[in-house]
Design a protein around this motif. Structure first.
Motif, PDB file in Angstrom:
ATOM      1  N   GLU A  80      47.729   9.461 -11.966  1.00 57.23           N
ATOM      2  CA  GLU A  80      45.722   9.020 -12.207  1.00 57.23           C
ATOM      3  C   GLU A  80      45.948   9.859 -11.168  1.00 57.23           C
ATOM      4  O   GLU A  80      44.606  10.101 -11.291  1.00 57.23           O
ATOM      5  N   GLY A 102      45.015   1.914  -4.278  1.00 57.90           N
ATOM      6  CA  GLY A 102      44.145   1.206  -2.796  1.00 57.90           C
ATOM      7  C   GLY A 102      44.065   1.754  -1.881  1.00 57.90           C
ATOM      8  O   GLY A 102      44.224   1.330  -1.192  1.00 57.90           O
ATOM      9  N   ARG A 204      29.527  -7.187  -7.763  1.00 58.66           N
ATOM     10  CA  ARG A 204      28.387  -6.558  -7.773  1.00 58.66           C
ATOM     11  C   ARG A 204      27.824  -6.955  -8.702  1.00 58.66           C
ATOM     12  O   ARG A 204      26.359  -6.964  -9.202  1.00 58.66           O
ATOM     13  N   TYR A 228      41.533 -12.715  -2.537  1.00 60.44           N
ATOM     14  CA  TYR A 228      40.956 -11.057  -2.680  1.00 60.44           C
ATOM     15  C   TYR A 228      40.781 -10.068  -1.791  1.00 60.44           C
ATOM     16  O   TYR A 228      40.722 -10.453  -0.369  1.00 60.44           O
ATOM     17  N   LYS A 259      36.572  -0.409 -14.106  1.00 65.72           N
ATOM     18  CA  LYS A 259      37.090   0.773 -13.299  1.00 65.72           C
ATOM     19  C   LYS A 259      38.442   1.035 -13.646  1.00 65.72           C
ATOM     20  O   LYS A 259      38.850   1.976 -13.481  1.00 65.72           O
TER      21      LYS A 259
END
Ligand code: FBP
Length: 319
Positions: A80, A102, A204, A228, A259
């Motif tokens: 990535e 993350g 969101r 979460y 995403k």
């Protein structure tokens, strides 16, 4: 206690594949050490001696590359962190990875992770998650763990087994914990059933998606437990280890394709989840059936207990 290396010797018929997995586990140990000793940080700064420090995700990428270059069976990498595929030799194995998913959570001392998908081949373009020989995640939390799935073990109905690395009667998904420098088997035969736990990513999107708002309301009214963390690796790891739950990341205007990356995040996670008896979809199509068109391809994802994944398809699959 059974070590990772011994486990692979006994359970993975393909010695070369086992060697690749050992290589990746060595990189994980080094990343774990870097995170724990805080030799660097998320942003990449100068240390007190005025030396330039690398951002942790860049450093993790380098550690994985360096380990993989020492294994001649690995010919191709995709990270990535890199814009293109990286050829490192003539080996038949190809490893796609997110070195530190993350990574911004490190500074606030939340758990983070690495994700790996192992294939055989000369390019990643055109592959599907179903082509993976193995996938694994590493979680860097209070403990460092690996959760590993190998093709050919027990799988979910509907998941194609490649049969390439048939495990000798092994359950397909197992957890290993780093103890005194060695990964040791800590949970055997991980299985995902049903249960009321939810990890709703991209909430969101509820501001513009009535369907996601309704699904979220369903989870809350039905008394689901919210778990979460903001890191996909620990969030999906929790579903695997608790054996129940759902993680969601739907698209909305900011991320019209979703995403999370198909190659680096979603396909390896989906492989683990299906091998444990769970499921993963983009709302319409099994994640593992989606062909890779470009390296940084994104996808919506709903992953976890089969009934919960089906519920996500029912609520959200029309978009
Ligand atoms: P990156 O690819 O930028 O590292 O993002 C991945 C990730 O951090 C996942 O681990 C997590 O589930 C998700 O993004 C959270 O996204 P958001 O910041 O939109 O809540």
């Amino acid at each position: 206690m059974q070590t990772f290396d011994k486990f692979l010797q006994g359970k993975v018929n393909d010695e070369d594949l086992a060697g690749v997995l050992v290589t990746l586990s060595k990189a994980v140990k080094q990343i774990s050490n870097q995170i724990r000793t805080a030799k660097t940080c998320a942003a990449g700064t100068e240390n007190v001696y005025g030396e330039q420090q690398l951002a942790l995700d860049v450093l993790s990428d380098q550690l994985i590359q360096d380990e993989c270059r020492q294994n001649e069976r690995i010919g191709l990498l995709a990270s990535e962190e890199l814009p293109d595929e990286l050829r490192i030799g003539d080996g038949e194995f190809a490893v796609a990875y997110d070195p530190l998913d993350g990574s911004s959570l490190v500074d606030v001392n939340l758990a983070v992770g690495s994700i790996f998908g192992v294939y055989r081949g000369q390019t990643f373009i055109g592959v599907k998650g179903d082509d993976q020989l193995s996938s694994m995640i590493a979680v860097y939390g209070p403990r460092t763990t690996i959760v590993l799935a190998v093709a050919g073990g027990e799988g979910a109905a509907g998941a194609e087994d490649t049969g390439v690395a048939a495990t000798a009667g092994a359950s397909a998904v197992n957890e290993f914990t780093l103890v005194d420098g060695e990964f040791c088997l800590s949970k055997e035969g991980i299985k995902v059933g049903e249960g009321k736990m939810f990890a709703p990513g991209n909430l969101r999107a509820c501001a513009e998606r009535q369907d996601y708002l309704e699904l979220t309301n369903f989870w809350m009214k039905a008394g689901y437990t919210l778990r979460y963390s903001g890191g996909m690796v620990p969030d999906v790891n929790q579903i695997l280890l608790k054996g129940k739950g759902i993680f969601s990341y739907p698209p909305h205007s900011k991320y019209p394709e979703g995403k999370l990356r198909l190659l680096f995040e979603c396909a390896p996670m989906a492989f683990l989840m299906e091998k444990a008896g769970g499921a993963a979809t983009d709302g319409k199509v099994r994640i593992l059936e989606k062909p890779l068109v470009k390296l940084d391809q994104r996808t919506p994802i709903y992953i976890g207990s089969r009934e919960e994944v089906k519920r996500c398809e029912d609520y959200l699959g029309n978009l």
